[in-house]
Design a protein around this motif. Structure first.
Motif, PDB file in Angstrom:
ATOM      1  N   LEU A 122      27.058  43.492  46.200  1.00 21.95           N
ATOM      2  CA  LEU A 122      26.966  43.330  44.803  1.00 21.95           C
ATOM      3  C   LEU A 122      27.610  41.925  44.499  1.00 21.95           C
ATOM      4  N   HIS A 123      28.675  41.391  45.399  1.00 19.88           N
ATOM      5  CA  HIS A 123      29.366  40.176  45.187  1.00 19.88           C
ATOM      6  C   HIS A 123      29.022  39.224  46.151  1.00 19.88           C
ATOM      7  N   GLN A 124      28.060  39.403  46.951  1.00 18.22           N
ATOM      8  CA  GLN A 124      27.806  38.136  47.812  1.00 18.22           C
ATOM      9  C   GLN A 124      27.378  36.889  47.221  1.00 18.22           C
ATOM     10  N   HIS A 125      26.750  37.008  46.213  1.00 17.34           N
ATOM     11  CA  HIS A 125      26.289  35.673  45.638  1.00 17.34           C
ATOM     12  C   HIS A 125      27.285  35.106  44.894  1.00 17.34           C
ATOM     13  N   ARG A 126      28.425  35.586  44.512  1.00 22.49           N
ATOM     14  CA  ARG A 126      29.506  35.042  44.082  1.00 22.49           C
ATOM     15  C   ARG A 126      30.374  34.245  45.123  1.00 22.49           C
ATOM     16  N   VAL A 127      30.450  34.923  46.167  1.00 19.92           N
ATOM     17  CA  VAL A 127      31.126  34.477  47.223  1.00 19.92           C
ATOM     18  C   VAL A 127      30.407  33.324  47.730  1.00 19.92           C
ATOM     19  N   LEU A 128      29.024  33.162  47.711  1.00 18.18           N
ATOM     20  CA  LEU A 128      28.070  31.947  48.137  1.00 18.18           C
ATOM     21  C   LEU A 128      28.508  30.958  47.212  1.00 18.18           C
ATOM     22  N   HIS A 163      38.873  44.651  45.669  1.00 23.40           N
ATOM     23  CA  HIS A 163      39.121  44.960  44.301  1.00 23.40           C
ATOM     24  C   HIS A 163      37.982  44.322  43.450  1.00 23.40           C
ATOM     25  N   GLY A 164      36.925  44.868  43.476  1.00 22.11           N
ATOM     26  CA  GLY A 164      35.822  44.160  42.773  1.00 22.11           C
ATOM     27  C   GLY A 164      35.712  42.742  43.481  1.00 22.11           C
ATOM     28  N   SER A 165      35.435  41.697  42.327  1.00 23.13           N
ATOM     29  CA  SER A 165      35.525  40.250  42.619  1.00 23.13           C
ATOM     30  C   SER A 165      36.890  39.504  42.958  1.00 23.13           C
ATOM     31  N   LYS A 166      37.866  40.093  42.544  1.00 25.41           N
ATOM     32  CA  LYS A 166      39.157  39.802  42.502  1.00 25.41           C
ATOM     33  C   LYS A 166      39.753  39.130  43.748  1.00 25.41           C
ATOM     34  N   LEU A 167      40.253  37.776  43.413  1.00 24.86           N
ATOM     35  CA  LEU A 167      40.683  37.354  44.856  1.00 24.86           C
ATOM     36  C   LEU A 167      42.353  37.784  45.075  1.00 24.86           C
ATOM     37  N   THR A 168      43.176  38.048  44.030  1.00 30.12           N
ATOM     38  CA  THR A 168      44.455  38.586  44.135  1.00 30.12           C
ATOM     39  C   THR A 168      44.752  39.455  43.297  1.00 30.12           C
ATOM     40  N   ILE A 169      45.623  40.526  43.503  1.00 33.89           N
ATOM     41  CA  ILE A 169      46.105  41.581  42.805  1.00 33.89           C
ATOM     42  C   ILE A 169      47.631  41.764  42.838  1.00 33.89           C
ATOM     43  N   LYS A 170      48.132  42.267  41.927  1.00 33.00           N
ATOM     44  CA  LYS A 170      49.754  42.464  42.081  1.00 33.00           C
ATOM     45  C   LYS A 170      49.850  43.943  42.239  1.00 33.00           C
ATOM     46  N   ARG A 171      50.777  44.032  43.137  1.00 30.68           N
ATOM     47  CA  ARG A 171      51.009  45.512  43.629  1.00 30.68           C
ATOM     48  C   ARG A 171      52.507  45.513  43.970  1.00 30.68           C
ATOM     49  N   ASP A 172      53.500  46.603  43.572  1.00 28.76           N
ATOM     50  CA  ASP A 172      54.702  46.529  43.680  1.00 28.76           C
ATOM     51  C   ASP A 172      55.535  45.279  43.710  1.00 28.76           C
TER      52      ASP A 172
END
Length: 352
Positions: free
Chosen positions: A98-104, A178-187
């Protein structure tokens, strides 16, 4: 070819418009790219390149148009080989289809930026230092030798190479996408996702590719505008080509040899040009060597198209013979057998 500043601005604006068009039309709703959709986009980008080439012919002359066409075909053919590395990266990190096109797309934008820098430096170098043609020629001949005889190179490519390992040491990385997110905030901490690591790997690969492709295009034309345009059009069409080729890449068993022949030819052309422009005191007393032939762009275009045509036809004929004989298809020498469509589930774990 003298190119006014406004033409550069217009070209960059058109390139930005193409990227935005891709983002709005294709990436607005992330989905798995079908062969039919990829075919339409590849056709669109090739048509854009052809239209640009016609414009160069009208305003710059046939020789410059031939230089652009030769450079574009060369860069596009080299990009096909680069797709094998992208497949290794996508497969190794289990990137959801699903996200390969965005990565490219992100990878291509990074490549455009890096190659823009390389082209700017290279254009200044070829204008001020005639010996740079010797260096570029040597790089291409050595690369051709690697393509022809070091066929395990891509198999040995490590997506978790030095740059990726450095990022993992500097930042915490989640195990899941986490979908197409590059970073997330955790703890209370900022975590990198596997998507970020994939982008780093793609960017690192783009940087390596530029070392081969930029000398190759300067071996065809030294016009910075045409060099940039050829790279931009080749890269913009690369994403869709990734999805269009799919399992076909397994059948291109002679492509590596064809690319080796092309790089060797351009390297030899650069050496001949270096002799014509020679200023090195230990060669011909520092004088130009005018009696050696120079290869014009039309001859270069004919040689490159012929080599690509022969290797492609020979590869497909061999694949057909193997199918009739019941021989399972193998990847091209030094290339992975995985096809984009067969990769990744919607979620997956990145290797550590």
């Amino acid at each position: 070819m003298s190119v006014p500043t406004w033409v550069w601005i217009a070209a960059l604006a058109a390139l930005l418009a193409l990227i935005l068009l891709d983002l709005v039309v294709v990436d607005r709703k992330p989905h798995e790219i079908t062969v039919s959709e990829a075919t339409k986009w590849v056709t669109f980008y090739i048509a854009c390149a052809v239209a640009f080439g016609i414009g160069v012919w009208i305003f710059g002359g046939s020789e410059h148009a031939a230089g652009f066409a030769t450079g574009y075909i060369t860069e596009y053919s080299l990009s096909v080989d680069n797709l094998f590395i992208f497949m290794i990266i996508m497969s190794s990190f289990s990137v959801p289809a699903l996200h390969q096109h965005r990565v490219l797309l992100i990878g291509i934008v990074l490549a455009l930026i890096m190659r823009g820098v390389f082209i700017g430096v290279g254009a200044q170098a070829v204008q001020n230092f005639s010996w740079i043609f010797w260096l570029f020629g040597g790089i291409l001949i050595y690369t051709a030798w690697k393509f022809a005889f070091n066929q395990q190179e891509n198999e040995e490519y490590d997506p978790n190479g030095g740059l990726v390992r450095l990022v993992r040491k500097l930042f915490p990385v989640t195990d899941e996408y986490h979908g197409s997110k590059l970073t997330i905030k955790r703890d209370g901490r900022r975590w990198m996702t596997p998507m970020f690591i994939v982008i780093v790997a793609i960017g690192g690969a783009d940087l390596v590719f530029a070392v081969d492709s930029i000398p190759a295009i300067f071996g065809i034309t030294q016009d910075a505008f045409l060099v940039f345009a050829a790279n931009a059009f080749a890269l913009m069409g690369l994403r869709q080509l990734y999805f269009l080729l799919g399992g076909l890449v397994q059948k291109l068993v002679y492509l590596t040899y064809g690319l080796a022949a092309i790089l060797a030819f351009i390297g030899a052309k650069l050496v001949l040009h270096a002799l014509h422009e020679n200023e090195l005191p230990f060669i011909n007393g520092g004088q130009h060597v005018t009696w050696v032939p120079e290869i014009n762009n039309w001859v270069s275009l004919g040689v490159i198209v012929t080599v690509l045509g022969v290797t492609t036809v020979a590869s497909l004929l061999k694949a057909r013979r193997d199918e009739r004989a019941g021989i399972a298809p193998k990847a091209a020498p030094g290339h992975p057998p995985a096809a984009p469509a067969a990769q990744a589930e919607e979620a997956g774990n990145a290797p550590h």
